[in-house]
Design a protein around this motif. Structure first.
Motif, PDB file in Angstrom:
ATOM      1  N   ASP A 182       0.826  -1.204   0.000  1.00  0.00           N
ATOM      2  CA  ASP A 182       0.000   0.000   0.000  1.00  0.00           C
ATOM      3  C   ASP A 182       0.864   1.259   0.000  1.00  0.00           C
ATOM      4  OD1 ASP A 182      -2.673   1.320   0.294  1.00  0.00           O
ATOM      5  OD2 ASP A 182      -1.781   2.006   2.166  1.00  0.00           O
ATOM      6  N   SER A 183       1.956   1.230   0.765  1.00  0.00           N
ATOM      7  CA  SER A 183       2.818   2.411   0.847  1.00  0.00           C
ATOM      8  C   SER A 183       3.584   2.663  -0.452  1.00  0.00           C
ATOM      9  CB  SER A 183       3.811   2.261   2.001  1.00  0.00           C
ATOM     10  OG  SER A 183       4.761   1.254   1.733  1.00  0.00           O
ATOM     11  N   MET A 184       3.733   1.628  -1.289  1.00  0.00           N
ATOM     12  CA  MET A 184       4.497   1.778  -2.519  1.00  0.00           C
ATOM     13  C   MET A 184       3.628   1.971  -3.755  1.00  0.00           C
ATOM     14  SD  MET A 184       7.657  -0.945  -1.998  1.00  0.00           S
ATOM     15  CE  MET A 184       8.394  -0.480  -3.582  1.00  0.00           C
ATOM     16  N   VAL A 185       2.497   1.284  -3.815  1.00  0.00           N
ATOM     17  CA  VAL A 185       1.680   1.344  -5.045  1.00  0.00           C
ATOM     18  C   VAL A 185       0.223   1.709  -4.797  1.00  0.00           C
ATOM     19  CG1 VAL A 185       3.185  -0.381  -6.116  1.00  0.00           C
ATOM     20  CG2 VAL A 185       1.046  -1.126  -5.054  1.00  0.00           C
ATOM     21  N   GLY A 186      -0.177   1.910  -3.542  1.00  0.00           N
ATOM     22  CA  GLY A 186      -1.595   2.126  -3.243  1.00  0.00           C
ATOM     23  C   GLY A 186      -2.045   3.569  -3.367  1.00  0.00           C
ATOM     24  N   TYR A 187      -1.662   4.232  -4.449  1.00  0.00           N
ATOM     25  CA  TYR A 187      -1.991   5.647  -4.628  1.00  0.00           C
ATOM     26  C   TYR A 187      -3.049   5.830  -5.709  1.00  0.00           C
ATOM     27  CZ  TYR A 187       2.346   6.248  -2.027  1.00  0.00           C
ATOM     28  OH  TYR A 187       3.320   6.171  -1.076  1.00  0.00           O
ATOM     29  N   LYS A 188      -3.925   6.801  -5.491  1.00  0.00           N
ATOM     30  CA  LYS A 188      -4.969   7.094  -6.468  1.00  0.00           C
ATOM     31  C   LYS A 188      -4.497   8.179  -7.429  1.00  0.00           C
ATOM     32  CE  LYS A 188      -8.757   5.777  -3.383  1.00  0.00           C
ATOM     33  NZ  LYS A 188      -9.981   6.216  -2.683  1.00  0.00           N
ATOM     34  N   ASN A 189      -3.402   7.908  -8.121  1.00  0.00           N
ATOM     35  CA  ASN A 189      -2.908   8.839  -9.128  1.00  0.00           C
ATOM     36  C   ASN A 189      -2.820   8.119 -10.475  1.00  0.00           C
ATOM     37  OD1 ASN A 189      -0.575   7.230  -8.942  1.00  0.00           O
ATOM     38  ND2 ASN A 189       0.438   8.649  -7.550  1.00  0.00           N
ATOM     39  N   ASP A 190      -2.423   8.835 -11.499  1.00  0.00           N
ATOM     40  CA  ASP A 190      -2.403   8.255 -12.845  1.00  0.00           C
ATOM     41  C   ASP A 190      -1.494   7.035 -12.940  1.00  0.00           C
ATOM     42  OD1 ASP A 190      -4.167  10.179 -13.685  1.00  0.00           O
ATOM     43  OD2 ASP A 190      -2.625  11.501 -14.533  1.00  0.00           O
ATOM     44  N   LYS A 191      -0.404   7.038 -12.166  1.00  0.00           N
ATOM     45  CA  LYS A 191       0.565   5.952 -12.264  1.00  0.00           C
ATOM     46  C   LYS A 191       0.051   4.665 -11.632  1.00  0.00           C
ATOM     47  CE  LYS A 191       5.411   4.808 -11.314  1.00  0.00           C
ATOM     48  NZ  LYS A 191       6.695   5.276 -10.732  1.00  0.00           N
ATOM     49  N   TYR A 192      -0.713   4.769 -10.527  1.00  0.00           N
ATOM     50  CA  TYR A 192      -1.061   3.577  -9.763  1.00  0.00           C
ATOM     51  C   TYR A 192      -2.555   3.311  -9.629  1.00  0.00           C
ATOM     52  CZ  TYR A 192       3.834   3.204  -8.369  1.00  0.00           C
ATOM     53  OH  TYR A 192       5.196   3.048  -8.378  1.00  0.00           O
ATOM     54  N   ILE A 193      -3.397   4.141 -10.210  1.00  0.00           N
ATOM     55  CA  ILE A 193      -4.837   3.981 -10.018  1.00  0.00           C
ATOM     56  C   ILE A 193      -5.321   2.596 -10.458  1.00  0.00           C
ATOM     57  CG2 ILE A 193      -5.425   4.974 -12.272  1.00  0.00           C
ATOM     58  CD1 ILE A 193      -7.406   5.379  -8.978  1.00  0.00           C
ATOM     59  N   ASP A 194      -4.696   2.018 -11.493  1.00  0.00           N
ATOM     60  CA  ASP A 194      -5.084   0.689 -11.962  1.00  0.00           C
ATOM     61  C   ASP A 194      -4.195  -0.405 -11.378  1.00  0.00           C
ATOM     62  OD1 ASP A 194      -7.238   1.496 -13.580  1.00  0.00           O
ATOM     63  OD2 ASP A 194      -5.869   2.054 -15.190  1.00  0.00           O
ATOM     64  N   LEU A 195      -2.894  -0.186 -11.390  1.00  0.00           N
ATOM     65  CA  LEU A 195      -1.964  -1.216 -10.934  1.00  0.00           C
ATOM     66  C   LEU A 195      -2.004  -1.409  -9.413  1.00  0.00           C
ATOM     67  CD1 LEU A 195       0.091  -3.176 -12.133  1.00  0.00           C
ATOM     68  CD2 LEU A 195       1.860  -1.454 -11.735  1.00  0.00           C
ATOM     69  N   GLY A 196      -2.359  -0.352  -8.670  1.00  0.00           N
ATOM     70  CA  GLY A 196      -2.312  -0.449  -7.214  1.00  0.00           C
ATOM     71  C   GLY A 196      -3.645  -0.594  -6.517  1.00  0.00           C
ATOM     72  N   TRP A 197      -4.740  -0.682  -7.287  1.00  0.00           N
ATOM     73  CA  TRP A 197      -6.063  -0.670  -6.644  1.00  0.00           C
ATOM     74  C   TRP A 197      -6.263  -1.864  -5.702  1.00  0.00           C
ATOM     75  CZ3 TRP A 197      -9.778  -4.492  -6.958  1.00  0.00           C
ATOM     76  CH2 TRP A 197      -9.554  -5.497  -7.912  1.00  0.00           C
ATOM     77  N   ALA A 198      -5.819  -3.044  -6.132  1.00  0.00           N
ATOM     78  CA  ALA A 198      -6.035  -4.242  -5.303  1.00  0.00           C
ATOM     79  C   ALA A 198      -5.213  -4.169  -4.013  1.00  0.00           C
ATOM     80  CB  ALA A 198      -5.668  -5.497  -6.094  1.00  0.00           C
ATOM     81  N   SER A 199      -4.003  -3.646  -4.109  1.00  0.00           N
ATOM     82  CA  SER A 199      -3.153  -3.514  -2.931  1.00  0.00           C
ATOM     83  C   SER A 199      -3.763  -2.541  -1.935  1.00  0.00           C
ATOM     84  CB  SER A 199      -1.762  -3.036  -3.344  1.00  0.00           C
ATOM     85  OG  SER A 199      -1.142  -3.970  -4.206  1.00  0.00           O
ATOM     86  N   ALA A 200      -4.280  -1.404  -2.438  1.00  0.00           N
ATOM     87  CA  ALA A 200      -4.901  -0.414  -1.555  1.00  0.00           C
ATOM     88  C   ALA A 200      -6.156  -0.980  -0.902  1.00  0.00           C
ATOM     89  CB  ALA A 200      -5.231   0.846  -2.345  1.00  0.00           C
ATOM     90  N   ARG A 201      -6.963  -1.691  -1.674  1.00  0.00           N
ATOM     91  CA  ARG A 201      -8.196  -2.265  -1.125  1.00  0.00           C
ATOM     92  C   ARG A 201      -7.890  -3.326  -0.067  1.00  0.00           C
ATOM     93  NH1 ARG A 201     -12.942  -2.497  -3.942  1.00  0.00           N
ATOM     94  NH2 ARG A 201     -12.137  -0.589  -4.904  1.00  0.00           N
TER      95      ARG A 201
END
Length: 323
Positions: A182-201
């Motif tokens: 979450d700390s590395m990819v769980g961001y709601k920005n253009d770079k991670y909104i798709d790749l990091g969604w599962a990690s953030a959730r």
């Protein structure tokens, strides 16, 4: 649950005594390298339109791998000696906890504020928060430290202890992988909104119960330490759910109510100002001494959870043995 009743308190004691020695390799470093490598591979091999589906690979590989590797290591050690495996489990759980590190980081900021060294206080705060700190006033520096300590009571202490209680070192290490993702990819920005969604959730789900347990324990801590327990309970009821995070509002609102201060407000990130929902009422300005007050609540809550968790293990052990 952990195999031996003493594993959890020993793990916590190790963190309180040693923290995270810089000379000792830390599992989170390895997790970070693995996450970076997997992300690079996904971006190289997968087309952007498939990033959302590929985002499931990160928690599957990193969290699953952390659990499996820890379980395998403990299983091998148990073949040598159950005591060796139990000691290793306590040591591994200790690496997932950061109570001492959190307290030390907060007190470093406090020490500089008490000495009137604002540049040093801002630099120390900048080491533990993502916001811009170069021009913050003393109350804003204190706010940043209090918010960071309060929020991380969940992420850095209660959640890893909670999962260690449920599933020993493998589950605690899996939680630390979730949090690192979450700390590395769980961001709601253009770079991670798709790749990091599962990690953030997944991070939101993992912290859901621990965050609410922490709020209850903070209210108890406020009563025991003679802070404002009624205010803590009232602010949790009123403000916790309005925080942009489904979990961070619980410890922050409890601490705000206990201290009689207001957290939240404007923060600047790389020159871009954003507003964080207010937690608590502003009955006075935040001050340096609010940082150690928050630290006292951190330690009280951590101690209480370890004692209650250990008693639960003992009770369940006696129950199973009796049956």
């Amino acid at each position: 649950m952990t195999a031996a009743w003493w594993v959890l308190p020993v793990a916590y004691a190790l963190d309180r005594l040693l923290g995270d020695p810089r000379w000792l390799p830390h599992p989170v470093v390895g997790m970070g390298k693995a996450i970076a490598a997997i992300e690079a591979a996904i971006r190289r091999l997968v087309k952007p339109r498939a990033y959302r589906a590929a985002g499931l690979l990160l928690p599957l590989l990193v969290v699953g791998g952390s659990f499996a590797l820890t379980w395998a290591v403990l299983l091998l050690l148990a073949q040598v000696s159950p005591w060796l495996a139990a000691l290793a489990e306590a040591a591994l759980i200790a690496t997932t906890i950061a109570a001492k590190g959190l307290q030390v980081a907060g007190m470093e900021v406090c020490g500089h504020l008490r000495a009137g060294d604002m540049p040093a206080a801002r630099r120390a705060l900048g080491m533990i928060v993502g916001r811009d700190t170069a021009h913050l006033s003393e109350p804003e520096v204190a706010r940043g430290a209090v918010e960071t300590v309060a929020e991380n009571i969940v992420d850095a202490v209660i959640s890893p202890l909670f999962f260690a209680l449920l599933g020993g070192a493998p589950l605690a290490m899996a939680y630390r992988a979730v949090n690192t993702l979450d700390s590395m990819v769980g961001y709601k920005n253009d770079k991670y909104i798709d790749l990091g969604w599962a990690s953030a959730r997944l991070d939101d789900m993992a912290n859901y119960i621990p965050a609410r347990l922490t709020a209850l324990l903070l209210i108890a801590a406020a009563w025991f330490l003679r802070f404002n327990a009624k205010g803590a309970a009232a602010m949790v009821r009123r403000d916790a759910a309005s925080h942009p995070s489904p979990n961070s509002g619980y410890p922050e609102s409890a601490v705000a109510g206990a201290l009689g201060v207001r957290l939240g407000g404007e923060n600047s990130y790389h020159g871009v100002v954003s507003f964080r929902t207010y937690m608590g009422d502003k009955s006075r300005e935040l001050e340096a001494d609010d940082i150690p007050r928050t630290g006292r609540m951190l330690y009280w809550v951590s101690n209480a959870f370890v004692v209650l968790g250990t008693l639960l293990i003992l009770v369940l052990s006696c129950g199973f043995n009796g049956s």
